[in-house]
Design a protein around this motif. Sequence first.
Motif, mmCIF file in Angstrom:
data_model
loop_
_atom_site.group_PDB
_atom_site.id
_atom_site.type_symbol
_atom_site.label_atom_id
_atom_site.label_comp_id
_atom_site.label_asym_id
_atom_site.label_seq_id
_atom_site.Cartn_x
_atom_site.Cartn_y
_atom_site.Cartn_z
ATOM 1 N N LEU A 364 0.809 -1.226 0.000
ATOM 2 C CA LEU A 364 0.000 0.000 0.000
ATOM 3 C C LEU A 364 0.839 1.270 0.000
ATOM 4 O O LEU A 364 0.314 2.351 0.281
ATOM 5 C CB LEU A 364 -0.945 0.003 1.205
ATOM 6 N N ARG A 365 2.125 1.159 -0.292
ATOM 7 C CA ARG A 365 2.943 2.371 -0.319
ATOM 8 C C ARG A 365 2.405 3.336 -1.371
ATOM 9 O O ARG A 365 1.942 2.911 -2.438
ATOM 10 C CB ARG A 365 4.405 2.037 -0.626
ATOM 11 N N SER A 366 2.441 4.592 -1.061
ATOM 12 C CA SER A 366 1.989 5.724 -1.897
ATOM 13 C C SER A 366 0.479 5.912 -1.917
ATOM 14 O O SER A 366 -0.011 6.886 -2.482
ATOM 15 C CB SER A 366 2.496 5.608 -3.347
ATOM 16 N N TYR A 367 -0.297 5.012 -1.264
ATOM 17 C CA TYR A 367 -1.752 5.150 -1.287
ATOM 18 C C TYR A 367 -2.322 5.726 0.006
ATOM 19 O O TYR A 367 -3.450 6.189 0.016
ATOM 20 C CB TYR A 367 -2.425 3.790 -1.531
ATOM 21 N N ILE A 368 -1.580 5.682 1.108
ATOM 22 C CA ILE A 368 -2.150 6.075 2.393
ATOM 23 C C ILE A 368 -1.560 7.405 2.849
ATOM 24 O O ILE A 368 -0.341 7.615 2.781
ATOM 25 C CB ILE A 368 -1.934 4.979 3.459
ATOM 26 N N PHE A 369 -2.457 8.284 3.329
ATOM 27 C CA PHE A 369 -2.066 9.623 3.760
ATOM 28 C C PHE A 369 -2.493 9.847 5.205
ATOM 29 O O PHE A 369 -3.504 9.297 5.668
ATOM 30 C CB PHE A 369 -2.718 10.695 2.870
ATOM 31 N N CYS A 370 -1.730 10.682 5.882
ATOM 32 C CA CYS A 370 -2.062 11.072 7.251
ATOM 33 C C CYS A 370 -3.101 12.185 7.207
ATOM 34 O O CYS A 370 -2.909 13.201 6.522
ATOM 35 C CB CYS A 370 -0.800 11.536 7.984
ATOM 36 N N ASP A 371 -4.200 11.999 7.932
ATOM 37 C CA ASP A 371 -5.274 12.987 7.915
ATOM 38 C C ASP A 371 -4.903 14.243 8.691
ATOM 39 O O ASP A 371 -5.536 15.282 8.535
ATOM 40 C CB ASP A 371 -6.550 12.370 8.501
ATOM 41 N N PHE A 372 -3.878 14.165 9.537
ATOM 42 C CA PHE A 372 -3.438 15.337 10.297
ATOM 43 C C PHE A 372 -2.727 16.341 9.387
ATOM 44 O O PHE A 372 -3.088 17.512 9.334
ATOM 45 C CB PHE A 372 -2.478 14.918 11.411
ATOM 46 N N ALA A 389 3.835 4.593 8.703
ATOM 47 C CA ALA A 389 4.109 5.569 9.753
ATOM 48 C C ALA A 389 4.132 6.982 9.199
ATOM 49 O O ALA A 389 4.380 7.202 8.010
ATOM 50 C CB ALA A 389 5.447 5.250 10.420
ATOM 51 N N CYS A 390 3.855 7.928 10.102
ATOM 52 C CA CYS A 390 4.007 9.354 9.805
ATOM 53 C C CYS A 390 4.737 9.975 10.992
ATOM 54 O O CYS A 390 4.205 10.010 12.106
ATOM 55 C CB CYS A 390 2.649 10.020 9.591
ATOM 56 N N GLU A 391 5.955 10.429 10.751
ATOM 57 C CA GLU A 391 6.780 11.001 11.816
ATOM 58 C C GLU A 391 7.408 12.301 11.329
ATOM 59 O O GLU A 391 8.596 12.353 10.995
ATOM 60 C CB GLU A 391 7.876 10.006 12.224
ATOM 61 N N PRO A 392 6.630 13.387 11.254
ATOM 62 C CA PRO A 392 7.184 14.659 10.769
ATOM 63 C C PRO A 392 8.175 15.243 11.772
ATOM 64 O O PRO A 392 8.142 14.933 12.968
ATOM 65 C CB PRO A 392 5.948 15.549 10.638
ATOM 66 N N ASP A 393 9.066 16.076 11.264
ATOM 67 C CA ASP A 393 10.017 16.770 12.123
ATOM 68 C C ASP A 393 9.267 17.880 12.860
ATOM 69 O O ASP A 393 8.966 18.928 12.295
ATOM 70 C CB ASP A 393 11.159 17.349 11.283
ATOM 71 N N MET A 394 8.958 17.653 14.123
ATOM 72 C CA MET A 394 8.153 18.611 14.885
ATOM 73 C C MET A 394 8.909 19.904 15.175
ATOM 74 O O MET A 394 8.318 20.907 15.547
ATOM 75 C CB MET A 394 7.685 17.972 16.201
ATOM 76 N N LEU A 545 -6.150 6.187 0.599
ATOM 77 C CA LEU A 545 -6.536 5.908 1.989
ATOM 78 C C LEU A 545 -6.122 7.083 2.849
ATOM 79 O O LEU A 545 -5.014 7.589 2.734
ATOM 80 C CB LEU A 545 -5.841 4.634 2.496
ATOM 81 N N ARG A 546 -7.014 7.506 3.723
ATOM 82 C CA ARG A 546 -6.714 8.600 4.651
ATOM 83 C C ARG A 546 -6.940 8.090 6.070
ATOM 84 O O ARG A 546 -8.071 7.739 6.438
ATOM 85 C CB ARG A 546 -7.582 9.818 4.368
ATOM 86 N N TYR A 547 -5.856 8.072 6.837
ATOM 87 C CA TYR A 547 -5.917 7.539 8.197
ATOM 88 C C TYR A 547 -6.048 8.681 9.197
ATOM 89 O O TYR A 547 -5.234 9.608 9.212
ATOM 90 C CB TYR A 547 -4.677 6.720 8.512
ATOM 91 N N SER A 548 -7.102 8.610 10.026
ATOM 92 C CA SER A 548 -7.328 9.608 11.064
ATOM 93 C C SER A 548 -6.835 9.066 12.397
ATOM 94 O O SER A 548 -7.396 8.094 12.927
ATOM 95 C CB SER A 548 -8.820 9.970 11.139
ATOM 96 N N GLY A 549 -5.788 9.666 12.916
ATOM 97 C CA GLY A 549 -5.259 9.222 14.200
ATOM 98 C C GLY A 549 -6.169 9.547 15.362
ATOM 99 O O GLY A 549 -6.109 8.894 16.406
ATOM 100 N N VAL A 554 -10.228 4.801 8.875
ATOM 101 C CA VAL A 554 -9.614 4.913 7.555
ATOM 102 C C VAL A 554 -10.702 5.232 6.534
ATOM 103 O O VAL A 554 -11.707 4.527 6.457
ATOM 104 C CB VAL A 554 -8.893 3.615 7.150
ATOM 105 N N LEU A 555 -10.507 6.302 5.789
ATOM 106 C CA LEU A 555 -11.412 6.657 4.700
ATOM 107 C C LEU A 555 -10.831 6.098 3.406
ATOM 108 O O LEU A 555 -9.683 6.394 3.051
ATOM 109 C CB LEU A 555 -11.562 8.172 4.596
ATOM 110 N N ILE A 556 -11.592 5.277 2.704
ATOM 111 C CA ILE A 556 -11.156 4.681 1.439
ATOM 112 C C ILE A 556 -11.859 5.407 0.302
ATOM 113 O O ILE A 556 -13.083 5.536 0.300
ATOM 114 C CB ILE A 556 -11.476 3.174 1.394
ATOM 115 N N ARG A 557 -11.092 5.838 -0.664
ATOM 116 C CA ARG A 557 -11.651 6.591 -1.786
ATOM 117 C C ARG A 557 -11.125 5.993 -3.092
ATOM 118 O O ARG A 557 -9.915 5.793 -3.241
ATOM 119 C CB ARG A 557 -11.252 8.069 -1.689
ATOM 120 N N VAL A 558 -12.016 5.673 -4.025
ATOM 121 C CA VAL A 558 -11.643 5.195 -5.352
ATOM 122 C C VAL A 558 -12.394 6.017 -6.385
ATOM 123 O O VAL A 558 -13.343 6.742 -6.046
ATOM 124 C CB VAL A 558 -11.955 3.693 -5.535
#
Length: 565
Positions: A364-372, A389-394, A545-549, A554-558
Amino acid sequence: MNFPWNDTDVTASSGVPLAVAWLGRTSTDDRQDPTLSLPRQLTAARNALPGECLIVAHFYDVESGRMDLDARGRGQAHELLDIPIARDGGIQDLLAEAERPDRRFAAVICESVERVARRTYFGTKIEYELEQAGVMLLAADEPMPQLTPPRGGRARKLATPVLTRRVKQAVAEWYVLQMLELSWDAFCEHTEQGWNVGKPCYGYRAKKVPHPVAAKLAEGRSKSRLVPHPVEGPTVTHIFMLRAVQRLGYDAIADRLNLESGKHPPPTPADPRRALGRWSGSAVREILKNPKYTGYMVWNRRATKQGGKNNPPSEWIWSPRPTHEPLVTEEVFQAVTSTSRSRRGSRSTAGISNHPQAARVYVLRSYIFCDFCERRMYGKSRMGIPYYACEPDMRSQKDRGDWHARHPRSLWIREDDLLDLVHKFFAEHIFSAQRVRKFVPDNVVPERLRKELLDLERRLDNVLVQVEGHIPTGDEEIDRDFRAQLQARFADLARTRRTKAEEAAAWAVNGGLGGDLELLNKSSNLAALDEELQRKLFDAFNLELRYSGDTDEVLIRVTLGNCPE
């Protein structure tokens, strides 16, 4: 113009000529020949100086006088020209030497003050820096001030020469700005009328038209419009379809084109020496980002005087209506633009990345996004279990938004949980029996093709009616010709129907199933498909895919055809 003499200055009063440095500048953009202009400027300076002065150093540059002062005097354009003047340096070297106690000159002369700079601010700044160093700035087209110190006092700054110089600087700056504004307006009008500037982009060729200005026509100059290239034009359309429908990456598209290089010839750059002889990802990207393929003329996409950097779309100049035959529709171009944003940083090919630290694949690489933060989540393993994972530089201040305060330092979700959701979604909502029956005719095949097929069926039926209802005339030759014409007409319509049916089938395959006819039969058990087939299927449906932490949802959109679900 204050000239602060000191005891170390050598003046004409001691019988030694006054040492002067010459400052010249010319630009290759103003149709001047530096090999002629600079010697002319030097001659004008020599003729204007009094007999007790001697030019001992020569500083000049071949560059625009509108550049920022920090960027001046650092180019090498003069090295490409055979200028018959020994060069001691440019404007930066002149200012540096003026600060030294062992400088070779006591004054600087130029042909005209606008040669120092085309912007009043930088011209007066240079004049001030020289004056602070004890060096007077002279101009050949201005009255020469008193160069030797008067008895009983210092030379004084005269009000009228200062006013004259400032007026000249202001007029010079006004003239340049006015010419730039007029030139800009002319280019805008040129674009609105549909005239092309420069080499035609790949897919088009230039249709030259005699220049409407008689003087330029006498020079053999012409103007040009864009017309589709018979070979390159279809290649451009093919590239856009590969991107919009199959969502392939730039390199993947280039690889496909290189497999049929005879059918899809690679582009030739303006400098043929840079030609690769094959398609590259960067060449594909340039085509997909060019809005001229929609039929509109567009100008100012690049800043030619700033190294060719790309201007933001808000600064592009568009013609108000299409001016040449389009190679893609505006809808396809917008679809490609959105695909580029969603695919940024991803790749099309299956398998392990060529990165040296890559150890496994993530379906699923490139298909899932962080909703934040809207960033794409990346694959990462923990204890042998794959996650996204989503680990931005805070600590970074770049792109900070409202999400920054809510975003966890580290956000993870298991891949197997996501795959279960995706497989269940496709099985229930995409490949159910009802959806499969109506999917191709309702969502993939264009309305135009469906109407053409129905019309061909009607026309074939009409031919059959004429055959069945024909009453023999009794003339065997006439009846034979009539039957032959009906047969020929029926055969022609049948061939056309077969072609349109094949085109509709191709749309069904490429538009909905990514080019693999077996996917429908295999889709009942997506988990059994290998990574390459699963990703081909996901790309065909523009999976997102949009994942809400916050809610762990998970919101699936096609996208089915042109209708997102």
